[in-house]
Design an enzyme around this catalytic site. Sequence first.
Site, short mmCIF file in Angstrom:
data_model
loop_
_atom_site.label_atom_id
_atom_site.label_comp_id
_atom_site.label_asym_id
_atom_site.label_seq_id
_atom_site.Cartn_x
_atom_site.Cartn_y
_atom_site.Cartn_z
N HIS A 284 0.83 -1.20 0.00
CA HIS A 284 0.00 0.00 0.00
C HIS A 284 0.88 1.26 0.00
O HIS A 284 0.55 2.25 -0.66
CB HIS A 284 -0.89 0.03 1.24
CG HIS A 284 -1.82 -1.13 1.39
ND1 HIS A 284 -1.69 -2.07 2.39
CD2 HIS A 284 -2.91 -1.52 0.67
CE1 HIS A 284 -2.65 -2.97 2.30
NE2 HIS A 284 -3.41 -2.67 1.25
N GLN B 65 -18.07 -7.10 -1.13
CA GLN B 65 -17.13 -7.94 -1.90
C GLN B 65 -16.72 -9.20 -1.17
O GLN B 65 -15.89 -9.97 -1.66
CB GLN B 65 -15.91 -7.12 -2.35
CG GLN B 65 -14.96 -6.74 -1.23
CD GLN B 65 -13.89 -5.78 -1.72
OE1 GLN B 65 -14.16 -4.64 -2.09
NE2 GLN B 65 -12.64 -6.23 -1.73
N ASP C 49 -3.42 -7.74 -7.29
CA ASP C 49 -4.81 -8.09 -7.61
C ASP C 49 -5.03 -7.80 -9.09
O ASP C 49 -5.75 -6.86 -9.46
CB ASP C 49 -5.76 -7.29 -6.73
CG ASP C 49 -5.54 -7.57 -5.26
OD1 ASP C 49 -6.14 -8.51 -4.75
OD2 ASP C 49 -4.72 -6.87 -4.62
N ARG D 283 -3.68 -10.18 4.53
CA ARG D 283 -4.07 -11.50 5.02
C ARG D 283 -2.87 -12.34 5.49
O ARG D 283 -3.07 -13.37 6.11
CB ARG D 283 -4.88 -12.26 3.97
CG ARG D 283 -6.26 -11.66 3.75
CD ARG D 283 -7.15 -12.53 2.88
NE ARG D 283 -8.53 -12.08 2.91
CZ ARG D 283 -9.11 -11.30 1.99
NH1 ARG D 283 -8.40 -10.87 0.95
NH2 ARG D 283 -10.37 -10.95 2.10
P1 AMP Z 1 -6.38 -4.15 -0.27
O1 AMP Z 1 -6.27 -3.26 0.95
O2 AMP Z 1 -5.88 -5.53 -0.05
O3 AMP Z 1 -7.76 -4.08 -0.88
O4 AMP Z 1 -5.40 -3.53 -1.34
C1 AMP Z 1 -5.47 -2.19 -1.71
C2 AMP Z 1 -4.61 -1.95 -2.91
O5 AMP Z 1 -3.26 -2.27 -2.60
C3 AMP Z 1 -5.01 -2.84 -4.10
O6 AMP Z 1 -4.92 -2.09 -5.29
C4 AMP Z 1 -3.97 -3.93 -4.05
O7 AMP Z 1 -3.73 -4.52 -5.30
C5 AMP Z 1 -2.76 -3.16 -3.56
N1 AMP Z 1 -1.80 -4.10 -2.98
C6 AMP Z 1 -2.04 -5.05 -2.04
N2 AMP Z 1 -0.94 -5.78 -1.81
C7 AMP Z 1 0.02 -5.30 -2.64
C8 AMP Z 1 1.39 -5.65 -2.90
N3 AMP Z 1 1.99 -6.65 -2.25
N4 AMP Z 1 2.06 -4.93 -3.82
C9 AMP Z 1 1.46 -3.91 -4.50
N5 AMP Z 1 0.18 -3.54 -4.30
C10 AMP Z 1 -0.53 -4.22 -3.39
#
Ligand code: AMP
Length: 284
Positions: A37, A61, A150, A187
């Site tokens: 993030h 979701q 993702d 996670r």
């Molecule tokens: P989330 O909070 O898991 O919904 O992720 C929020 C954003 O952060 C989404 O666009 C994810 O694809 C991105 N994200 C999560 N993990 C990673 C990572 N390891 N590297 C780059 N972006 C990430």
Amino acid sequence: MKTLRKPDEMRAWSLEQKRSGKTIGLVPTMGALHEGHASLMRASARDNDVSVLSIFVNPTQFGPQEDYREYPRTFDADCAMAEQIGMDAVYAPDADAMYPANYVTYVTVERLTEGLCGRTRPIHFRGVATVVAKLFNAVLPDRAYFGQKDAQQCAVVRRMTRDLDFSIEIIEMPIIRQPDGLAMSSRNRYLNANDRTSAVALSESLGKAKALMDAGERAAANVVGCVHRALSGVPGLRVDYVEVVDAEEMTPVERIGGTVLLAAAVFIGKTRLIDNIKYKVPES
Ligand code: AMP
């Protein structure tokens, strides 16, 4: 750093920025922030006059058997990270503000959402597309930042943005990994020490498949087979899917050509982890 809790408050703040000629970057997240993030926030802070971090654990979701309730919530630490990076506002609505009583409107992106994660999580991308459209309408960003981690979500958001005529540039950022290769994920907090040891097999299996493609393998089934072999026998690990798809359409391919996405999901105990690589066939 400003905290905004309601869609109309958020939009009023953004309109004020726009009136003074400022560009707005948006980084949508569900919180429990990590370096993945952080990389999105840094890019937004660099590219835009002002940047908004959204934190919203989006109930629409998550499937009924999924981890909506247990999903980690670390709001104060998230705000500290965002402030340190130079974000200007945090948009953190609660579920009632996003989905008031009698809410019935959803965004459905067809076809791209049928395979990969969409097969195991049938309502997931409807929830994602809906919440991202709502975030776009509240934040009014010029650019929005998503992670390749993702990859199917990125493709879905890009298509929705184009199909619904949002005037927003979608920026896809590379996957940030732990030193041993495990893709960072909120996670990963669920993993115990044994799970964590097994989890590294996921990125390693994709690395082996990439080496095979680098050596000239162009049959998708052989690449998928290589990943399955690398994952078989890993303690506590169960494969959800391994697929090679067209990188934009998310539809399966038999021959590897152009740019493809090799994507996999596994369960380690009850934790579901995803990872992928994009592979562009070198021009000969
Ligand atoms: P989330 O909070 O898991 O919904 O992720 C929020 C954003 O952060 C989404 O666009 C994810 O694809 C991105 N994200 C999560 N993990 C990673 C990572 N390891 N590297 C780059 N972006 C990430």
